[in-house]
Design an enzyme around this catalytic site. Structure first.
Site, PDB file in Angstrom:
ATOM      1  N   ARG A 131       0.848  -1.210   0.000  1.00 19.56           N
ATOM      2  CA  ARG A 131       0.000   0.000   0.000  1.00 19.56           C
ATOM      3  C   ARG A 131       0.879   1.254   0.000  1.00 19.56           C
ATOM      4  O   ARG A 131       0.595   2.233  -0.690  1.00 19.56           O
ATOM      5  CB  ARG A 131      -0.939  -0.002   1.221  1.00 19.56           C
ATOM      6  CG  ARG A 131      -2.094  -0.972   1.075  1.00 19.56           C
ATOM      7  CD  ARG A 131      -3.101  -0.834   2.215  1.00 19.56           C
ATOM      8  NE  ARG A 131      -2.645  -1.441   3.445  1.00 19.56           N
ATOM      9  CZ  ARG A 131      -2.953  -2.690   3.842  1.00 19.56           C
ATOM     10  NH1 ARG A 131      -3.736  -3.454   3.093  1.00 19.56           N
ATOM     11  NH2 ARG A 131      -2.499  -3.166   4.975  1.00 19.56           N
ATOM     12  N   CYS A 147      -2.839 -14.304  -3.612  1.00 15.93           N
ATOM     13  CA  CYS A 147      -2.547 -14.759  -2.243  1.00 15.93           C
ATOM     14  C   CYS A 147      -2.858 -16.244  -2.107  1.00 15.93           C
ATOM     15  O   CYS A 147      -3.080 -16.739  -1.008  1.00 15.93           O
ATOM     16  CB  CYS A 147      -3.315 -13.928  -1.217  1.00 15.93           C
ATOM     17  SG  CYS A 147      -5.094 -14.071  -1.374  1.00 15.93           S
TER      18      CYS A 147
HETATM   19  N1  SAH Z   1      -6.683  -5.179  -1.062  1.00 12.81           N
HETATM   20  C1  SAH Z   1      -7.374  -5.340   0.189  1.00 12.81           C
HETATM   21  C2  SAH Z   1      -7.648  -6.792   0.532  1.00 12.81           C
HETATM   22  C3  SAH Z   1      -8.479  -7.548  -0.496  1.00 12.81           C
HETATM   23  S1  SAH Z   1      -9.182  -9.013   0.113  1.00 12.81           S
HETATM   24  C4  SAH Z   1      -6.610  -4.623   1.296  1.00 12.81           C
HETATM   25  O1  SAH Z   1      -5.526  -4.082   1.039  1.00 12.81           O
HETATM   26  O2  SAH Z   1      -7.095  -4.580   2.424  1.00 12.81           O
HETATM   27  C5  SAH Z   1     -10.250  -9.532  -1.156  1.00 12.81           C
HETATM   28  C6  SAH Z   1     -11.592  -8.817  -1.221  1.00 12.81           C
HETATM   29  O3  SAH Z   1     -12.271  -9.281  -2.383  1.00 12.81           O
HETATM   30  C7  SAH Z   1     -12.550  -9.045  -0.074  1.00 12.81           C
HETATM   31  O4  SAH Z   1     -12.879  -7.820   0.504  1.00 12.81           O
HETATM   32  C8  SAH Z   1     -13.823  -9.677  -0.713  1.00 12.81           C
HETATM   33  O5  SAH Z   1     -15.033  -9.159  -0.155  1.00 12.81           O
HETATM   34  C9  SAH Z   1     -13.675  -9.244  -2.149  1.00 12.81           C
HETATM   35  N2  SAH Z   1     -14.290 -10.090  -3.178  1.00 12.81           N
HETATM   36  C10 SAH Z   1     -14.267 -11.440  -3.282  1.00 12.81           C
HETATM   37  N3  SAH Z   1     -14.823 -11.848  -4.447  1.00 12.81           N
HETATM   38  C11 SAH Z   1     -15.208 -10.728  -5.110  1.00 12.81           C
HETATM   39  C12 SAH Z   1     -15.831 -10.472  -6.376  1.00 12.81           C
HETATM   40  N4  SAH Z   1     -16.143 -11.477  -7.201  1.00 12.81           N
HETATM   41  N5  SAH Z   1     -16.065  -9.204  -6.732  1.00 12.81           N
HETATM   42  C13 SAH Z   1     -15.742  -8.177  -5.898  1.00 12.81           C
HETATM   43  N6  SAH Z   1     -15.130  -8.356  -4.703  1.00 12.81           N
HETATM   44  C14 SAH Z   1     -14.874  -9.604  -4.306  1.00 12.81           C
END
Ligand code: SAH
Length: 394
Positions: A206, A337
């Site tokens: 980030r 991940c």
């Molecule tokens: N980048 C974030 C973490 C991402 S975790 C950070 O820095 O904090 C992955 C996220 O993807 C979760 O919040 C989950 O709700 C979302 N997610 C899972 N499948 C999805 C989809 N098909 N479309 C949109 N969001 C999705």
């Protein structure tokens, strides 16, 4: 002390310091859930002290390779102390960090994150579960804190035959927390959030995105799978003109909005879309929308190597769409991940997404998880988070 005898030749990985014993390696012996056992080679030589998991394919996890060690209160207290001390080896610019990262810290099945004055623990093996009361006491004693919340509610508990549990283990307090990370503040919920509440492993990435944004002043940013908007806040703080965040969790987006406000950033520059990323990317493409920078941080598509093929298709799809949505010179931060997808395979998937998209890109940087989620040489399985910074050729 119960003894687990291995099949001939199955001691090799243990002799290299790898901490797992698979069911297929066991010739004879069994024990109760989480019980400490003595692991011996087929010839009867001592190999390790380990925690027994009667139902798991990973039948035992090593606590120690030292024959003189006793797996008791002093042992756990020393391991926890060492793990916490190791965190001072790195500069971690936050009051939230992972204090214990399982196998990498010699404590298989135990993850402990610190959010300010509160600890959140996850026990994912029978061994960690069995020693939960002892570990809880040690964790508070070694940190000087009084609050410990448990989030043992991940699906991996089922593989160990353990029920999902969550709640306060020691002390009590608010579950909604605000942490400081780099120069911003971020709200999270340790009871309702993903994992232990937050994706601490993306902290340094980030910050990197913030630096890229400051330097390039991206006019249009797209943050896919935004969760609570960590990359969104980083982009806005870095001076992005406009950030579109997409997530399928309304709760996460509420927190993302709150995080934009918490940092006194301009809400009118932040759109939050409660939508499916794949669908949205296709719509943007049809609408002719383009972005100067895109973050793709999807959930774990492949928890194990068995899911790799299906996951590969899903990764390729979103990466192809993202590359097509980038302006020439645009920047893509793309992540996986999935433990089941190696760094090498991930690079290949992204490369083939580029080919399909008809887009060539510079691989500007290769990324991993934050240093408080350390990788060790003996445990390559610890490498789950990998990322690439791609720059579309102008
Ligand atoms: N980048 C974030 C973490 C991402 S975790 C950070 O820095 O904090 C992955 C996220 O993807 C979760 O919040 C989950 O709700 C979302 N997610 C899972 N499948 C999805 C989809 N098909 N479309 C949109 N969001 C999705």
């Amino acid at each position: 002390m119960k003894v687990i005898r291995l099949r001939p030749g199955k001691e090799k990985s243990l002799l290299r310091g790898h901490p797992w014993i698979f069911d297929g390696a066991v010739a004879k012996g069994s024990a109760d859930s989480g019980e400490t056992v003595r692991i011996e080679s087929h010839e009867g030589a001592f190999l390790a002290w380990a925690a027994y998991s009667p139902k798991s394919r990973i039948r035992a996890r090593v606590w120690s390779f030292d024959p003189a060690e006793r797996i008791d209160a002093d042992f756990f207290s020393a391991r926890v102390r060492k793990a916490i001390q190791a965190r001072s080896l790195w500069h971690i610019d936050s009051d939230a960090m992972r204090l214990i990262h399982g196998e990498s810290d010699g404590l298989p099945g135990l993850v402990v994150d610190r959010y300010g004055d509160t600890l959140v623990a996850q026990m994912t093996s029978c061994g960690a579960e069995r020693f939960k009361p002892l570990l809880s006491k040690t964790l508070l004693a070694q940190t000087g804190l009084t609050r410990l919340y448990e989030r043992s509610d991940g699906s991996v508990r089922a593989l160990e035959g353990l029920p999902e549990v969550s709640g306060w283990l020691m002390g009590q307090g608010p579950c909604e927390r605000v942490i400081q990370e780099h120069s911003w503040r971020l709200g999270l919920d340790i009871a309702r959030g993903h994992k232990t509440g937050f994706y601490l492993d993306q902290r340094e990435n980030r910050q990197l995105f913030y630096q890229w944004t400051r330097q390039r002043r991206f006019a249009q940013v797209l943050n896919c799978f935004s969760y609570t908007g960590g990359f969104t806040v980083a982009a806005l703080a870095g001076g992005a003109g406009h950030v579109t965040s997409i997530d399928s969790s309304a709760l996460a987006l509420d927190q993302a909005r709150a995080n934009v406000r918490l940092n006194a950033l301009d809400e009118s520059r932040a759109d939050m879309l409660d939508a499916d990323v794949n669908t949205s990317l296709r719509q943007f493409l049809e609408q002719g929308r383009r972005f100067d920078a895109i973050v793709l941080d999807p959930p774990k598509f492949a928890p194990t190597a068995a899911h790799a093929e299906k996951a590969a298709r899903a990764y390729k799809d979103i990466n192809r769409l993202a590359l097509q949505l980038l302006v020439p010179g645009g920047v893509l931060f793309t992540f996986s991940c999935s433990g089941g997808v190696s760094a090498d395979l991930f690079h290949k998937i992204v490369a083939s997404a580029g080919t399909d998209a008809g887009v060539d890109a510079f691989i500007s940087q290769k990324l991993g998880g934050a240093p408080d989620h350390p990788l060790t040489v003996c445990f390559p399985e610890g490498e789950y988070l990998k990322g690439l910074v791609l720059v579309r050729k102008p």
